[in-house]
Design an enzyme around this catalytic site. Structure first.
Site, PDB file in Angstrom:
ATOM      1  NE  ARG A   1      29.011  51.367  27.128  1.00  0.00           N
ATOM      2  CZ  ARG A   1      28.683  50.864  25.948  1.00  0.00           C
ATOM      3  NH1 ARG A   1      29.075  49.643  25.608  1.00  0.00           N
ATOM      4  NH2 ARG A   1      27.975  51.561  25.094  1.00  0.00           N
TER       5      ARG A   1
ATOM      6  CG  ASN B   1      30.947  34.098  42.854  1.00  0.00           C
ATOM      7  OD1 ASN B   1      30.618  35.181  42.377  1.00  0.00           O
ATOM      8  ND2 ASN B   1      31.755  34.002  43.893  1.00  0.00           N
TER       9      ASN B   1
ATOM     10  CG  HIS C   1      32.936  42.007  42.093  1.00  0.00           C
ATOM     11  ND1 HIS C   1      32.406  41.759  43.341  1.00  0.00           N
ATOM     12  CD2 HIS C   1      34.234  41.595  42.144  1.00  0.00           C
ATOM     13  CE1 HIS C   1      33.332  41.219  44.113  1.00  0.00           C
ATOM     14  NE2 HIS C   1      34.453  41.120  43.420  1.00  0.00           N
TER      15      HIS C   1
ATOM     16  CD  GLU D   1      32.389  33.199  48.449  1.00  0.00           C
ATOM     17  OE1 GLU D   1      32.353  31.976  48.227  1.00  0.00           O
ATOM     18  OE2 GLU D   1      33.079  33.997  47.781  1.00  0.00           O
TER      19      GLU D   1
ATOM     20  N   GLY E   1      32.422  30.357  39.958  1.00  0.00           N
ATOM     21  CA  GLY E   1      32.049  31.577  39.266  1.00  0.00           C
ATOM     22  C   GLY E   1      32.903  31.879  38.058  1.00  0.00           C
ATOM     23  CG  HIS E   2      37.373  33.434  36.681  1.00  0.00           C
ATOM     24  ND1 HIS E   2      37.345  34.754  36.284  1.00  0.00           N
ATOM     25  CD2 HIS E   2      38.341  32.841  35.932  1.00  0.00           C
ATOM     26  CE1 HIS E   2      38.256  34.952  35.356  1.00  0.00           C
ATOM     27  NE2 HIS E   2      38.876  33.814  35.110  1.00  0.00           N
TER      28      HIS E   2
ATOM     29  CG  HIS F   1      33.696  37.732  47.992  1.00  0.00           C
ATOM     30  ND1 HIS F   1      34.686  36.811  48.230  1.00  0.00           N
ATOM     31  CD2 HIS F   1      33.970  38.785  48.796  1.00  0.00           C
ATOM     32  CE1 HIS F   1      35.516  37.279  49.142  1.00  0.00           C
ATOM     33  NE2 HIS F   1      35.101  38.488  49.489  1.00  0.00           N
TER      34      HIS F   1
ATOM     35  CG  HIS G   1      39.713  30.591  44.324  1.00  0.00           C
ATOM     36  ND1 HIS G   1      39.162  31.788  44.722  1.00  0.00           N
ATOM     37  CD2 HIS G   1      40.755  30.901  43.543  1.00  0.00           C
ATOM     38  CE1 HIS G   1      39.863  32.784  44.215  1.00  0.00           C
ATOM     39  NE2 HIS G   1      40.831  32.279  43.485  1.00  0.00           N
ATOM     40  CG  ASP G   2      41.260  29.531  40.220  1.00  0.00           C
ATOM     41  OD1 ASP G   2      40.535  30.395  39.675  1.00  0.00           O
ATOM     42  OD2 ASP G   2      42.356  29.807  40.739  1.00  0.00           O
TER      43      ASP G   2
ATOM     44  NE  ARG H   1      37.380  40.947  47.133  1.00  0.00           N
ATOM     45  CZ  ARG H   1      37.088  39.780  46.554  1.00  0.00           C
ATOM     46  NH1 ARG H   1      36.061  39.709  45.716  1.00  0.00           N
ATOM     47  NH2 ARG H   1      37.809  38.714  46.822  1.00  0.00           N
TER      48      ARG H   1
ATOM     49  CB  THR I   1      40.493  36.569  43.140  1.00  0.00           C
ATOM     50  OG1 THR I   1      39.473  35.639  43.501  1.00  0.00           O
ATOM     51  CG2 THR I   1      41.789  35.819  42.876  1.00  0.00           C
TER      52      THR I   1
END
Length: 250
Positions: A18, A7, A50, A73, A224-225, A43, A201-202, A45, A110
């Site tokens: 920035r 991700n 992002h 997603e 991703g994160h 994902h 997720h995580d 939104r 999230t």
């Protein structure tokens, strides 16, 4: 072997903080694929905090050229806004291999819960049918231990994606056994219903091996994160390689 989809949302977060074009989302995705990642996840939104629609279009072209999967997603119920055309319109333009439907809202930092299939699911069935008409595989984001999982199959979904945030939190405290059992139980139930199982997720280098060893036949993890955070220290290609080592070993 479980497939790794990276991700790249967090690359876009940094760019958007920035303005301008750096860091380059497309360059980051190429680096991940060059390092062996099996696909790319985004994902988008409606608030475009992002990943933006133009990113999705560019990543669609990249993944087609590379012969790998793009997983998009999003919440199908979220209306179009500004340059965001809505999830269905975006997928109609890109034709990703997979669409993962998530019941998130603008106010969420999230995704933090899955579909519960309570109440009338007629509208959700209609959305699933429209995405499948685009030849997209449809996955539904669900919590481990969700009841009425049979509804996911009846609605026409192809897969579920297990929300692994609670597992990751429990793993960090050293008390992950109950959460892992819930993930494994939901995975087995889904598979018995003919649904494939993804997860995300995580998930991180610290917990991924335990998750995969405890949860049967996971087809794909979307990470991703943690991966992007770890890559700050060790480099993107090196970090992707380490995740691939974990999924091969597990």
């Amino acid at each position: 072997m479980t497939l790794l989809s990276v991700n790249v949302n967090k690359i876009a977060v940094l760019r958007n903080s920035r303005g301008g074009a750096l860091p380059d989302v497309l360059h980051a995705a190429r680096t991940c694929l060059d390092a062996g990642a099996h696909g790319i996840t985004v994902h988008p939104r409606p608030d475009q905090r992002h990943i933006r629609p133009d990113d999705v279009l560019a990543l669609g072209e990249l993944t087609r050229q590379r012969g790998v999967e793009l997983n998009v997603e999003g919440n199908p119920f979220a209306p179009s806004r500004g340059d965001y055309p809505g999830l269905l319109a975006l997928c109609r333009a890109v034709r990703p291999a997979q669409v993962t439907l998530v019941p998130d809202s603008d106010g969420q930092i999230t995704s933090d819960h899955g579909f519960d299939f309570e109440g009338d699911n007629h509208e959700l069935a209609g959305w699933i049918a429209q995405f499948k008409a685009l030849d997209c595989r449809v996955s539904l984001f669900v919590d481990a231990g969700v009841t009425r999982l049979q509804e996911a199959s009846a609605l026409g979904a192809d897969r579920i994606e297990l929300y692994t945030g609670p597992f990751a939190d429990a793993h960090a405290t050293g008390e992950a056994s109950a959460s892992l059992l819930a993930c494994a139980g939901t995975a087995r139930q889904a598979q018995a219903l003919g649904l494939g199982v993804n997860a995300g997720h995580d998930l991180s280098q610290a917990n991924l091996a335990d998750f995969l060893r405890g949860t049967p036949d996971v087809l794909e993890v979307s990470i991703g994160h943690a991966l992007i955070s770890e890559a700050i220290y060790d480099g993107l290609a090196t970090t992707v390689g380490r995740y691939l080592d974990i999924v091969r070993a597990a």
